[in-house]
Motif scaffolding. Structure first.
Motif, PDB file in Angstrom:
ATOM      1  N   ILE A   1     -53.838  48.072 -27.850  1.00 16.57           N
ATOM      2  CA  ILE A   1     -52.391  48.988 -27.962  1.00 16.57           C
ATOM      3  C   ILE A   1     -51.687  48.876 -26.857  1.00 16.57           C
ATOM      4  O   ILE A   1     -52.171  49.141 -25.699  1.00 16.57           O
ATOM      5  CB  ILE A   1     -52.706  50.351 -28.394  1.00 16.57           C
ATOM      6  N   TYR A   2     -50.510  48.692 -26.851  1.00 14.80           N
ATOM      7  CA  TYR A   2     -49.658  48.288 -25.438  1.00 14.80           C
ATOM      8  C   TYR A   2     -48.216  49.282 -25.641  1.00 14.80           C
ATOM      9  O   TYR A   2     -47.620  49.308 -26.468  1.00 14.80           O
ATOM     10  CB  TYR A   2     -49.318  46.846 -25.438  1.00 14.80           C
ATOM     11  N   ARG A   3     -47.899  49.493 -24.581  1.00 15.21           N
ATOM     12  CA  ARG A   3     -46.583  49.887 -24.246  1.00 15.21           C
ATOM     13  C   ARG A   3     -45.602  48.802 -23.560  1.00 15.21           C
ATOM     14  O   ARG A   3     -46.066  48.439 -22.689  1.00 15.21           O
ATOM     15  CB  ARG A   3     -46.584  51.215 -23.430  1.00 15.21           C
ATOM     16  N   MET A   4     -44.454  48.708 -23.819  1.00 16.65           N
ATOM     17  CA  MET A   4     -43.568  47.716 -23.489  1.00 16.65           C
ATOM     18  C   MET A   4     -42.327  48.049 -22.806  1.00 16.65           C
ATOM     19  O   MET A   4     -41.280  47.430 -22.761  1.00 16.65           O
ATOM     20  CB  MET A   4     -43.228  46.709 -24.553  1.00 16.65           C
ATOM     21  N   ARG A   5     -42.321  49.159 -22.272  1.00 15.21           N
ATOM     22  CA  ARG A   5     -41.155  49.773 -21.657  1.00 15.21           C
ATOM     23  C   ARG A   5     -41.170  49.164 -20.079  1.00 15.21           C
ATOM     24  O   ARG A   5     -41.456  50.136 -19.409  1.00 15.21           O
ATOM     25  CB  ARG A   5     -41.117  51.240 -21.809  1.00 15.21           C
TER      26      ARG A   5
END
Length: 232
Positions: free
Chosen positions: A125-129
């Motif tokens: 699970i990743y955040r890409m901000r």
């Protein structure tokens, strides 16, 4: 900086060159052919087409797993052989990280799912901000358990990967959050993403020798589990 990328962790076979943050060549095929038949001709094609001397490559980024045991071994052997012949370092790029990198900049959580059979997926699970943050590092887990964790996070999620056709209905039935699915040009492994993320790792000094490199399978093979008498 010039990075050669190799991707063979699934049915997709892909090779790419990233030169100074520009994707100068990529050859990707998602078709039922053995990677041992496709990878070297793909690499030869892109270096010939772009008139690239293999010796000018700074490093070789390879999708390091998880994924198909046979596919990973072929990709690893190809990268190691080139690394030894060219005296170039290798960059081990986790497969799920590279898959998520396809959706860099997405406002929603990014959740790659690769079909690992028996209701299990290789996922993360990743955040890409602004930069890629692993909320959950790549692992093998039950699809139902993954949906529970995503529901607990309470954020919208974009799914991608070859697990989507297999588990889409289950995800839709269990989701208590907004979910969506990446379009065709972003939803599978690509050597361009492996090379681009490899360039980031290279700048950070995350390299290894060809002798040091080995795939990260995350799970034992079926033959190993049978030999040890473990549940399939």
């Amino acid at each position: 900086m010039r990075i050669l990328g190799i991707e063979s962790s699934s049915l997709v076979a892909s090779a790419a060159i990233v030169t100074d943050d520009i994707l100068t060549a990529e050859y990707t095929v998602n078709f039922k052919k053995t990677h041992s038949q496709t990878l070297l001709p793909m690499i030869d094609e892109i270096v010939t087409m772009t008139e690239t001397e293999l010796g000018s490559i700074d490093a070789i980024a390879v999708s390091g797993g998880p994924g198909s045991f046979t596919g990973l071994r072929i990709g690893s052997a190809t990268a190691k052989g080139l690394g030894l012949a060219l005296k170039k370092p290798l960059i081990h790029v986790p497969t799920v990280d590279a898959l998520a990198y396809n959706l860099w900049g997405a406002k929603d959580l990014v959740c790659p799912i690769m079909d690992a059979k028996r209701n299990q997926v290789y996922t993360g699970i990743y955040r890409m901000r602004g930069e890629m943050e692993a909320v959950k590092s790549q692992c093998a887990m039950d699809m139902g358990q993954l949906m529970e964790e995503l529901n607990e996070l309470g954020e919208a999620v974009i799914f991608l990967g070859d697990g989507v056709p297999v588990y889409r209905e289950q995800a839709e039935s269990l989701a208590k959050i907004p979910i969506s699915f990446a379009p065709a040009h972003m939803n599978r492994q690509r050597a361009g993403a492996v090379a681009a993320l490899g360039a980031v790792y290279y700048a950070q000094g995350k390299i290894e020798t060809a002798a040091e490199h080995g795939p990260d399978y995350l799970r034992k093979s079926q033959a190993e589990r049978e030999r040890l008498g473990e549940s399939l």
